[in-house]
Design a protein around this motif. Structure first.
Motif, PDB file in Angstrom:
ATOM      1  N   PHE A  63      32.376   7.170 -46.454  1.00 14.05           N
ATOM      2  CA  PHE A  63      31.842   8.290 -45.679  1.00 14.05           C
ATOM      3  C   PHE A  63      30.577   8.896 -46.286  1.00 14.05           C
ATOM      4  O   PHE A  63      30.181   9.997 -45.889  1.00 14.05           O
ATOM      5  CB  PHE A  63      32.913   9.385 -45.564  1.00 14.05           C
ATOM      6  N   ASP A  64      29.962   8.211 -47.230  1.00 16.05           N
ATOM      7  CA  ASP A  64      28.710   8.719 -47.792  1.00 16.05           C
ATOM      8  C   ASP A  64      27.669   8.847 -46.683  1.00 16.05           C
ATOM      9  O   ASP A  64      27.445   7.902 -45.917  1.00 16.05           O
ATOM     10  CB  ASP A  64      28.201   7.773 -48.885  1.00 16.05           C
ATOM     11  N   PRO A 112      27.954  14.064 -41.142  1.00 18.36           N
ATOM     12  CA  PRO A 112      28.065  14.480 -42.549  1.00 18.36           C
ATOM     13  C   PRO A 112      29.401  14.126 -43.199  1.00 18.36           C
ATOM     14  O   PRO A 112      29.495  14.047 -44.418  1.00 18.36           O
ATOM     15  CB  PRO A 112      27.875  16.003 -42.480  1.00 18.36           C
ATOM     16  N   TRP A 113      30.448  13.957 -42.393  1.00 22.63           N
ATOM     17  CA  TRP A 113      31.774  13.608 -42.896  1.00 22.63           C
ATOM     18  C   TRP A 113      32.229  14.565 -43.996  1.00 22.63           C
ATOM     19  O   TRP A 113      32.399  15.741 -43.759  1.00 22.63           O
ATOM     20  CB  TRP A 113      31.828  12.143 -43.358  1.00 22.63           C
ATOM     21  N   VAL A 173      28.153   1.901 -39.069  1.00 20.90           N
ATOM     22  CA  VAL A 173      28.853   1.466 -37.858  1.00 20.90           C
ATOM     23  C   VAL A 173      28.467   2.350 -36.675  1.00 20.90           C
ATOM     24  O   VAL A 173      28.246   1.867 -35.555  1.00 20.90           O
ATOM     25  CB  VAL A 173      30.372   1.494 -38.087  1.00 20.90           C
ATOM     26  N   LEU A 174      28.387   3.681 -36.923  1.00 23.47           N
ATOM     27  CA  LEU A 174      27.976   4.582 -35.843  1.00 23.47           C
ATOM     28  C   LEU A 174      26.555   4.279 -35.376  1.00 23.47           C
ATOM     29  O   LEU A 174      26.249   4.410 -34.183  1.00 23.47           O
ATOM     30  CB  LEU A 174      28.070   6.034 -36.319  1.00 23.47           C
ATOM     31  N   GLY A 175      25.689   3.864 -36.306  1.00 16.88           N
ATOM     32  CA  GLY A 175      24.314   3.541 -35.921  1.00 16.88           C
ATOM     33  C   GLY A 175      24.241   2.332 -35.008  1.00 16.88           C
ATOM     34  O   GLY A 175      23.364   2.254 -34.143  1.00 16.88           O
TER      35      GLY A 175
END
Length: 315
Positions: A152-153, A172-173, A162-164
């Protein structure tokens, strides 16, 4: 001519007083043997619990700070009054503790029930699936926390990559003030749902198939059989799973400290009662206030155990 057999001579009875007392003690020991064998372990465990609890309770009634060997003054319940009126750190920590526990427990019970139902009936590759599900339990909470901290960095983490790929902006997680607590709850769910699966699956495999078959013959569909047959029969096992996981989630420390460090983050965003008490003790050396928080936290856990135990007895 018959020869008469010699008369039988019975051995003299031992009428010594000590023999009667020995027999009475032997009978008593035989009737209470399960307690006698368990007594040494129970006494040892009792000492390990009573002494730290008593010492913590004593420190909570003093102004001990700096060092536990330093001179301290007995101040009664002043620490309790200060902690219970602290609306900046204590009560928000209480709210985060219960939010963390309830949300994690609810999701774990739902997911655990669904996975246990899927694994209830035999299928091809069943053993490999069970092994894969139990893998999160192999690692320690600190190792799990450090692993997910890298995932989650916000800059190099795999989650944002993955989200990109799907066009979602980076999140920001763990570094976000509003997303940190949900993220650590997700990590706890990932690691401890397999434990719930094990408990519920053991309960499902022990159920008799006759009630379910009778309901099937009466025309009940799958949902009706699950709601009115399986869940009532499984309720004692469900209560056990809730009891074990709720107590464990209430006192979670290592996962939170591994992911957010001191104070539960820069803005105390994941600071629970455990993190708060740890900071008072090891960061500020205020042992009186820290002991007060721990005693109040202990009372909360005892109350939760009592409620769940009563619920289990009712079931």
């Amino acid at each position: 001519m018959t020869v008469a057999s010699p008369p039988r001579i019975n051995p003299p009875k031992d009428r010594r007083p000590g023999n009667t007392h020995y027999k009475a003690y032997s009978d008593w020991a035989n009737n209470h043997r399960k307690w006698l064998f368990a007594a040494p372990a129970m006494i040892f465990v009792g000492i390990l619990i009573i002494f730290p609890l008593g010492w913590t309770m004593y420190l909570s009634l003093t102004d001990s700070s700096g060092s536990v060997r330093a001179e301290s003054e007995f101040i009664g319940f002043a620490n309790y009054a200060e902690v219970l009126t602290d609306t900046e750190r204590f009560w928000p920590a209480v709210g985060r503790t219960f939010a963390f526990t309830f949300v994690a427990l609810a999701v774990q019970m739902i997911l655990g029930m669904c996975i246990a139902l899927l694994l209830w009936r035999p299928f091809k590759g069943e053993k490999w699936v069970r092994v894969a599900i139990l893998l999160p339990l192999v690692a320690t909470p600190v190792a799990v926390g450090m692993m997910w901290r890298l995932i989650f960095d916000p800059n190099i983490g795999f989650a944002n990559q993955v989200l990109g790929f799907v066009g979602i902006p980076p999140q920001p997680w763990l570094s976000g003030q509003a997303t940190a607590l949900p993220t650590v709850i997700f990590i706890d769910i990932w690691q401890w749902t397999p434990m719930v699966v094990i408990i519920l699956l053991a309960g499902l495999t022990s159920l008799s198939e006759e009630p379910d078959e009778a309901a099937r013959i009466d025309g009940a569909n799958a949902w009706q059989r699950f709601r009115y047959v399986t869940v009532p029969l499984l309720m004692p096992t469900i209560i056990v799973a809730v009891l074990l996981r709720s107590i464990d989630a209430l006192k979670t420390f290592d996962l939170l400290y591994a992911t957010k460090g001191r104070g539960g983050g820069s803005f105390n965003e994941v600071e629970t009662l455990n993190i708060y008490a740890y900071g008072l003790s090891f960061d500020y050396n205020d042992y009186g206030l820290s002991s007060t928080v721990l005693i109040l936290f202990f009372l909360i856990i005892i109350a939760a155990m009592w409620v769940l135990t009563r619920r289990r007895k009712d079931v």
